[in-house]
Design an enzyme around this catalytic site. Structure first.
Site, PDB file in Angstrom:
ATOM      1  N   HIS A  82     -47.156 -70.320  -9.513  1.00  0.00           N
ATOM      2  CA  HIS A  82     -47.508 -69.020 -10.352  1.00  0.00           C
ATOM      3  C   HIS A  82     -47.415 -69.459 -11.775  1.00  0.00           C
ATOM      4  O   HIS A  82     -48.544 -68.821 -12.364  1.00  0.00           O
ATOM      5  CB  HIS A  82     -46.450 -68.140  -9.965  1.00  0.00           C
ATOM      6  CG  HIS A  82     -47.280 -66.395 -10.227  1.00  0.00           C
ATOM      7  ND1 HIS A  82     -46.761 -65.396  -9.327  1.00  0.00           N
ATOM      8  CD2 HIS A  82     -48.335 -66.086 -10.835  1.00  0.00           C
ATOM      9  CE1 HIS A  82     -47.706 -64.408  -9.664  1.00  0.00           C
ATOM     10  NE2 HIS A  82     -48.427 -64.934 -10.562  1.00  0.00           N
ATOM     11  N   TYR A  88     -45.765 -60.039  -6.604  1.00  0.00           N
ATOM     12  CA  TYR A  88     -46.463 -58.678  -6.655  1.00  0.00           C
ATOM     13  C   TYR A  88     -45.582 -57.730  -5.630  1.00  0.00           C
ATOM     14  O   TYR A  88     -46.007 -56.492  -5.624  1.00  0.00           O
ATOM     15  CB  TYR A  88     -47.872 -58.962  -5.960  1.00  0.00           C
ATOM     16  CG  TYR A  88     -48.573 -59.751  -6.602  1.00  0.00           C
ATOM     17  CD1 TYR A  88     -48.364 -60.264  -7.974  1.00  0.00           C
ATOM     18  CD2 TYR A  88     -49.764 -60.214  -6.375  1.00  0.00           C
ATOM     19  CE1 TYR A  88     -49.103 -61.183  -8.756  1.00  0.00           C
ATOM     20  CE2 TYR A  88     -50.927 -60.898  -7.071  1.00  0.00           C
ATOM     21  CZ  TYR A  88     -50.457 -61.314  -8.117  1.00  0.00           C
ATOM     22  OH  TYR A  88     -51.069 -62.039  -9.106  1.00  0.00           O
TER      23      TYR A  88
HETATM   24  N1  LIG Z   1     -51.834 -66.116 -11.531  1.00  0.00           N
HETATM   25  C1  LIG Z   1     -51.697 -65.164 -12.380  1.00  0.00           C
HETATM   26  O1  LIG Z   1     -50.724 -65.424 -13.225  1.00  0.00           O
HETATM   27  C2  LIG Z   1     -52.413 -63.871 -12.143  1.00  0.00           C
HETATM   28  C3  LIG Z   1     -52.356 -62.847 -13.310  1.00  0.00           C
HETATM   29  C4  LIG Z   1     -53.107 -62.018 -13.523  1.00  0.00           C
HETATM   30  C5  LIG Z   1     -53.924 -61.776 -12.281  1.00  0.00           C
HETATM   31  N2  LIG Z   1     -54.026 -62.460 -11.183  1.00  0.00           N
HETATM   32  C6  LIG Z   1     -54.860 -62.060  -9.987  1.00  0.00           C
HETATM   33  O2  LIG Z   1     -56.181 -61.815 -10.538  1.00  0.00           O
HETATM   34  C7  LIG Z   1     -56.471 -60.477  -9.819  1.00  0.00           C
HETATM   35  C8  LIG Z   1     -57.442 -59.626 -10.680  1.00  0.00           C
HETATM   36  O3  LIG Z   1     -56.774 -59.477 -11.921  1.00  0.00           O
HETATM   37  P1  LIG Z   1     -56.276 -58.191 -12.564  1.00  0.00           P
HETATM   38  O4  LIG Z   1     -55.692 -57.308 -11.334  1.00  0.00           O
HETATM   39  O5  LIG Z   1     -55.517 -58.338 -14.086  1.00  0.00           O
HETATM   40  O6  LIG Z   1     -57.594 -57.467 -12.963  1.00  0.00           O
HETATM   41  P2  LIG Z   1     -59.144 -57.396 -12.876  1.00  0.00           P
HETATM   42  O7  LIG Z   1     -59.770 -57.818 -11.731  1.00  0.00           O
HETATM   43  O8  LIG Z   1     -59.702 -58.165 -14.341  1.00  0.00           O
HETATM   44  O9  LIG Z   1     -59.321 -55.742 -13.391  1.00  0.00           O
HETATM   45  C9  LIG Z   1     -58.715 -54.838 -12.485  1.00  0.00           C
HETATM   46  C10 LIG Z   1     -59.290 -53.615 -13.060  1.00  0.00           C
HETATM   47  O10 LIG Z   1     -60.557 -53.256 -13.198  1.00  0.00           O
HETATM   48  C11 LIG Z   1     -60.908 -52.317 -12.477  1.00  0.00           C
HETATM   49  N3  LIG Z   1     -62.270 -52.322 -11.686  1.00  0.00           N
HETATM   50  C12 LIG Z   1     -62.591 -53.356 -10.725  1.00  0.00           C
HETATM   51  N4  LIG Z   1     -63.648 -53.150 -10.479  1.00  0.00           N
HETATM   52  C13 LIG Z   1     -64.259 -52.096 -10.810  1.00  0.00           C
HETATM   53  C14 LIG Z   1     -65.544 -51.385 -10.638  1.00  0.00           C
HETATM   54  N5  LIG Z   1     -66.467 -51.799  -9.915  1.00  0.00           N
HETATM   55  N6  LIG Z   1     -65.676 -50.077 -11.360  1.00  0.00           N
HETATM   56  C15 LIG Z   1     -64.810 -49.747 -12.178  1.00  0.00           C
HETATM   57  N7  LIG Z   1     -63.390 -50.335 -12.562  1.00  0.00           N
HETATM   58  C16 LIG Z   1     -63.229 -51.674 -11.641  1.00  0.00           C
HETATM   59  C17 LIG Z   1     -59.751 -51.741 -11.593  1.00  0.00           C
HETATM   60  O11 LIG Z   1     -59.765 -50.607 -11.134  1.00  0.00           O
HETATM   61  P3  LIG Z   1     -59.938 -49.844  -9.828  1.00  0.00           P
HETATM   62  O12 LIG Z   1     -58.669 -50.321  -9.044  1.00  0.00           O
HETATM   63  O13 LIG Z   1     -59.658 -48.569 -10.090  1.00  0.00           O
HETATM   64  O14 LIG Z   1     -61.047 -50.266  -8.975  1.00  0.00           O
HETATM   65  C18 LIG Z   1     -58.338 -52.320 -12.261  1.00  0.00           C
HETATM   66  O15 LIG Z   1     -58.229 -51.371 -13.405  1.00  0.00           O
HETATM   67  C19 LIG Z   1     -55.003 -60.028  -9.619  1.00  0.00           C
HETATM   68  O16 LIG Z   1     -55.029 -58.703  -8.729  1.00  0.00           O
HETATM   69  C20 LIG Z   1     -54.245 -61.087  -9.047  1.00  0.00           C
HETATM   70  O17 LIG Z   1     -54.663 -61.138  -7.809  1.00  0.00           O
HETATM   71  C21 LIG Z   1     -53.428 -63.635 -11.224  1.00  0.00           C
END
Ligand SMILES: NC(=O)c1ccc[n+]([C@@H]2O[C@H](COP(=O)([O-])OP(=O)(O)OC[C@H]3O[C@@H](n4cnc5c(N)ncnc54)[C@H](OP(=O)(O)O)[C@@H]3O)[C@@H](O)[C@H]2O)c1
Length: 288
Positions: free
Chosen positions: A109, A51
């Site tokens: 990862h 990241y």
């Molecule tokens: N291990 C892996 O391979 C892997 C892969 C993907 C993700 N991850 C982990 O999982 C975490 C979460 O996944 P993600 O980042 O893909 O996406 P997510 O949490 O599913 O979605 C994030 C999106 O949702 C929006 N959001 C969140 N809360 C909100 C709310 N209350 N109202 C409106 N919009 C909202 C955020 O916008 P705003 O920022 O504007 O709030 C952002 O655009 C990652 O950050 C990472 O730590 C791990």
């Protein structure tokens, strides 16, 4: 209050049910996001070498005015590191960058380097055992408290379980309404491996789903709240990402229960295939 709720992992250590994801929060913004989140009540933070924000996450942890022992901090060994030496060195670099003396969680990862995900049959079985050995040694050296895996399928998990000294405490993989891998969840739960749900809001795409919006309306809650609660009711850690303090706050207001009947409805929501601009990422089925 969700912040007080924890799971106990197979090594006896506790992990908060709700965490903050930090993918796509820039290194120069993430320290403030972490401090804000801690102030709101978050105690579990997820980053990764890939990241590019470990330094900022570490700064946030060190400057948030809550003691290190009360916080749960996890990172991930880059998917491209597939040897013992690379993994070992990268763990030391993570600690150095974050300015921390230990991590609560270190995860592989991906079983495959990203360039090969969805493209190659090579599951890197021998190499992942070597990386796992580096993680086990990091536990023994006191650098890491718990170790886990991410994006591991059943065959990848069986490979590690075959002869590991320390069992994976977690498997972190894509889990959200409309895309829930029940086969992997079931295997993890039968083997006492806790599931961490990443992208619980489908990287934001669930906000566009009408069926999910209708159900959220029925409960008088937001779509992200429904999405996060869904993953917690599947007994997963939930890792929504946001740098917006209002979203951080509302995402933690989870004081409601989705009925069993509605959980069944949510399990049947048609799978989304399109993750918008993020569709090219291997974690959403894309190819680099
Ligand atoms: N291990 C892996 O391979 C892997 C892969 C993907 C993700 N991850 C982990 O999982 C975490 C979460 O996944 P993600 O980042 O893909 O996406 P997510 O949490 O599913 O979605 C994030 C999106 O949702 C929006 N959001 C969140 N809360 C909100 C709310 N209350 N109202 C409106 N919009 C909202 C955020 O916008 P705003 O920022 O504007 O709030 C952002 O655009 C990652 O950050 C990472 O730590 C791990």
């Amino acid at each position: 209050m969700i912040f007080e709720e924890t799971y106990t992992m197979n090594n006896g250590l506790k992990i908060p049910k709700l965490g903050l994801g930090t993918w796509f929060i820039d290194d120069d913004k993430v320290a403030e996001a972490v401090r804000q989140a801690v102030k709101i009540g978050y105690r579990n933070f997820d980053t990764a070498q890939a990241y590019g924000n470990e330094a900022g996450v570490g700064e946030g942890i060190r400057t948030c005015k809550v003691s290190r022992e009360e916080l749960f901090v996890g990172s991930k060994v880059t998917a491209e590191h597939k040897s013992y030496e690379e993994a070992k060195k990268s763990i030391d670099e993570t600690l150095e960058k974050m300015g921390l003396t230990y991590l609560d969680m270190m995860i592989i990862h991906s079983p495959q380097p990203w360039m090969e995900v969805n493209q190659s049959e090579n599951r890197y079985f021998a190499e992942n055992k070597e990386v796992w050995r580096a993680l086990e040694d990091a536990v023994e050296a006191g650098k890491v408290r718990s170790i886990g895996i991410s994006n591991f399928d059943v065959e990848d998990m069986k490979n590690i379980l075959e002869d590991c000294r320390i069992k994976p405490a977690v498997n972190q993989f894509l889990t959200h309404i409309s895309n829930t891998n029940f086969e992997v969840i079931d295997f993890c739960q039968k083997n006492d491996i806790l599931v961490e749900a990443y992208s619980p809001v489908a990287h934001g795409e669930m906000l566009k789903n009408e069926a999910v919006a209708d159900m959220a309306k029925k409960y008088g809650i937001t779509v992200p709240q429904l999405c996060i609660r869904y993953t917690i009711q599947l007994d997963c850690v939930s890792l929504p990402k946001t740098a917006n303090p209002d979203h951080m706050k509302s995402n933690a207001e989870l004081d409601f229960v989705i009925s069993d009947a509605d959980m069944e409805v949510l399990k049947q929501v048609k799978k989304i295939e399109n993750y918008g601009d993020a569709s090219m990422f291997p974690v959403y089925g894309g190819k680099l």
